[in-house]
Design an enzyme around this catalytic site. Structure first.
Site, mmCIF file in Angstrom:
data_model
loop_
_atom_site.group_PDB
_atom_site.id
_atom_site.type_symbol
_atom_site.label_atom_id
_atom_site.label_comp_id
_atom_site.label_asym_id
_atom_site.label_seq_id
_atom_site.Cartn_x
_atom_site.Cartn_y
_atom_site.Cartn_z
ATOM 1 N N SER A 14 -1.717 35.608 51.363
ATOM 2 C CA SER A 14 -2.803 35.316 52.314
ATOM 3 C C SER A 14 -4.048 36.145 52.013
ATOM 4 O O SER A 14 -5.157 35.718 52.300
ATOM 5 C CB SER A 14 -2.351 35.540 53.755
ATOM 6 O OG SER A 14 -2.095 36.902 53.994
ATOM 7 N N TYR A 152 7.718 54.178 52.698
ATOM 8 C CA TYR A 152 7.077 53.361 51.661
ATOM 9 C C TYR A 152 7.499 53.856 50.263
ATOM 10 O O TYR A 152 7.827 53.056 49.375
ATOM 11 C CB TYR A 152 5.569 53.463 51.854
ATOM 12 C CG TYR A 152 4.723 52.578 50.981
ATOM 13 C CD1 TYR A 152 4.589 51.216 51.246
ATOM 14 C CD2 TYR A 152 4.015 53.115 49.899
ATOM 15 C CE1 TYR A 152 3.784 50.409 50.451
ATOM 16 C CE2 TYR A 152 3.210 52.321 49.112
ATOM 17 C CZ TYR A 152 3.098 50.971 49.379
ATOM 18 O OH TYR A 152 2.294 50.183 48.588
HETATM 19 P P1 NAD Z 1 -2.230 43.485 52.199
HETATM 20 O O1 NAD Z 1 -1.798 44.180 53.445
HETATM 21 O O2 NAD Z 1 -3.659 43.239 51.982
HETATM 22 O O3 NAD Z 1 -1.457 42.075 52.061
HETATM 23 C C1 NAD Z 1 -0.064 42.024 52.256
HETATM 24 C C2 NAD Z 1 0.416 40.599 52.133
HETATM 25 O O4 NAD Z 1 1.846 40.617 52.366
HETATM 26 C C3 NAD Z 1 -0.184 39.651 53.177
HETATM 27 O O5 NAD Z 1 -0.388 38.380 52.590
HETATM 28 C C4 NAD Z 1 0.910 39.538 54.235
HETATM 29 O O6 NAD Z 1 0.925 38.297 54.936
HETATM 30 C C5 NAD Z 1 2.151 39.660 53.373
HETATM 31 N N1 NAD Z 1 3.292 40.134 54.160
HETATM 32 C C6 NAD Z 1 3.436 41.335 54.765
HETATM 33 N N2 NAD Z 1 4.598 41.372 55.443
HETATM 34 C C7 NAD Z 1 5.196 40.165 55.266
HETATM 35 C C8 NAD Z 1 6.388 39.571 55.731
HETATM 36 N N3 NAD Z 1 7.234 40.240 56.533
HETATM 37 N N4 NAD Z 1 6.662 38.296 55.375
HETATM 38 C C9 NAD Z 1 5.821 37.596 54.584
HETATM 39 N N5 NAD Z 1 4.668 38.096 54.108
HETATM 40 C C10 NAD Z 1 4.365 39.364 54.449
HETATM 41 O O7 NAD Z 1 -1.583 44.353 51.004
HETATM 42 P P2 NAD Z 1 -2.060 44.552 49.481
HETATM 43 O O8 NAD Z 1 -2.846 45.803 49.421
HETATM 44 O O9 NAD Z 1 -2.588 43.302 48.925
HETATM 45 O O10 NAD Z 1 -0.640 44.896 48.832
HETATM 46 C C11 NAD Z 1 0.131 43.965 48.101
HETATM 47 C C12 NAD Z 1 1.288 44.709 47.443
HETATM 48 O O11 NAD Z 1 0.789 45.744 46.598
HETATM 49 C C13 NAD Z 1 2.232 45.391 48.449
HETATM 50 O O12 NAD Z 1 3.565 45.301 47.988
HETATM 51 C C14 NAD Z 1 1.767 46.824 48.411
HETATM 52 O O13 NAD Z 1 2.775 47.725 48.791
HETATM 53 C C15 NAD Z 1 1.383 46.978 46.946
HETATM 54 N N6 NAD Z 1 0.464 48.076 46.678
HETATM 55 C C16 NAD Z 1 -0.806 48.081 47.234
HETATM 56 C C17 NAD Z 1 -1.646 49.168 46.955
HETATM 57 C C18 NAD Z 1 -3.049 49.250 47.506
HETATM 58 O O14 NAD Z 1 -3.695 50.293 47.281
HETATM 59 N N7 NAD Z 1 -3.554 48.264 48.212
HETATM 60 C C19 NAD Z 1 -1.193 50.215 46.141
HETATM 61 C C20 NAD Z 1 0.091 50.167 45.614
HETATM 62 C C21 NAD Z 1 0.910 49.079 45.890
#
Ligand code: NAD
Length: 244
Positions: A14, A152
């Site tokens: 999303s 986490y």
């Molecule tokens: P975000 O919060 O912007 O987006 C998260 C997405 O996961 C959304 O589309 C949400 O709908 C979906 N989601 C969350 N819980 C859910 C559930 N129970 N069922 C179905 N969908 C679900 O996060 P992001 O920053 O885009 O992160 C994406 C991935 O990258 C994650 O695994 C996060 O841990 C990892 N990550 C992000 C960062 C960062 O700095 N943003 C750093 C390291 C790792």
């Protein structure tokens, strides 16, 4: 067109990193089945812009009892997947001493148990076809830890552990399994930080900027495509040199 007519299942599409990955995969010729908790406000535009290549599913992947049946249904619907990106993830930050067990467990459910169930289910069908690429979204926090994120960090360390184990099991059957460990990426997940905390973190990054979702999407494209055909069981940090 590095993914011409490939079928990819991408979770968390999303917004943020998952959104960038699905857009990039579609631009490279793939069909993407995207799973997210909610529909984004511009879903109709995204579906139209994809020219029929984006297929949308709303589901809560934290509802572990239902995940396997959901994924099996999608495999049937798509006729199998060539690529899986386990990207959906959440945070519930707190100091360990104050962290309710429910917040520890919830983050494990969404960030490691659900990805494991999805990888196992999609992996089975990939093994039958003797090809496929699975990409799990870890984090540098899963390698180095981070105060305030014990849940986490535990989940992301778990993602790294099951990535390497599954890679060993799947390699002789033609399926590759890798993880990406993003550093500090500009998405809603990091938007919750104060300006001061962000500046402090950026000052620790040798490349002196936050990563963009597309920095991660381009890495996912590499691991999904044949350009990485001799790479499996690896964790690729994409962190601007934060941890060398
Ligand atoms: P975000 O919060 O912007 O987006 C998260 C997405 O996961 C959304 O589309 C949400 O709908 C979906 N989601 C969350 N819980 C859910 C559930 N129970 N069922 C179905 N969908 C679900 O996060 P992001 O920053 O885009 O992160 C994406 C991935 O990258 C994650 O695994 C996060 O841990 C990892 N990550 C992000 C960062 C960062 O700095 N943003 C750093 C390291 C790792």
């Amino acid at each position: 067109m590095r993914l011409q007519d490939k079928k990819a299942l991408v979770t968390g599409t999303s917004r943020g990193i998952g959104r960038a990955i699905s857009s990039r995969f579609i631009a490279e010729g793939a069909h993407v089945w995207g799973i997210s908790m909610n529909e984004p406000a511009d879903l109709a535009e995204r579906l139209a812009a994809s020219g029929g290549r984006l297929h949308w599913v709303c589901a809560d992947l934290g509802d572990l009892e239902k995940v396997e049946a959901l994924i099996e249904g999608l495999i049937k619907d798509a006729g199998g997947f060539d690529i899986l990106v386990n990207n959906a993830g959440i945070t519930r930050d707190n100091l360990s001493f104050r962290m309710p067990l429910a917040d520890f467990q919830k983050v494990l459910d969404v960030n490691v148990s659900a990805p494991f169930i999805i990888a196992r289910t999609v992996g089975r069908s990939m093994i039958r076809e003797r090809c496929g690429s699975i990409i799990n979204m870890a984090s540098v926090v899963g390698i180095h830890g981070n105060g305030g994120q014990a849940n986490y960090a535990a989940a992301k360390a778990g993602v790294i552990g099951f990535t390497k184990s599954l890679a060993q099991e799947a390699a002789p059957r033609g399926v590759r399994v890798n993880a990406i460990a993003p550093g500090f990426i500009a998405t809603d997940m990091t938007n919750a930080m104060t300006g001061e905390a962000k500046e402090k973190t950026v000052s620790l990054i040798p490349l002196k900027r936050m990563g963009s979702p597309d920095d991660i999407a381009r890495t996912a494209l590499f691991l999904a495509s044949d350009e990485s055909s001799y790479i499996t069981g690896q964790v690729l940090p994409v962190d601007g040199g934060m941890f060398m």
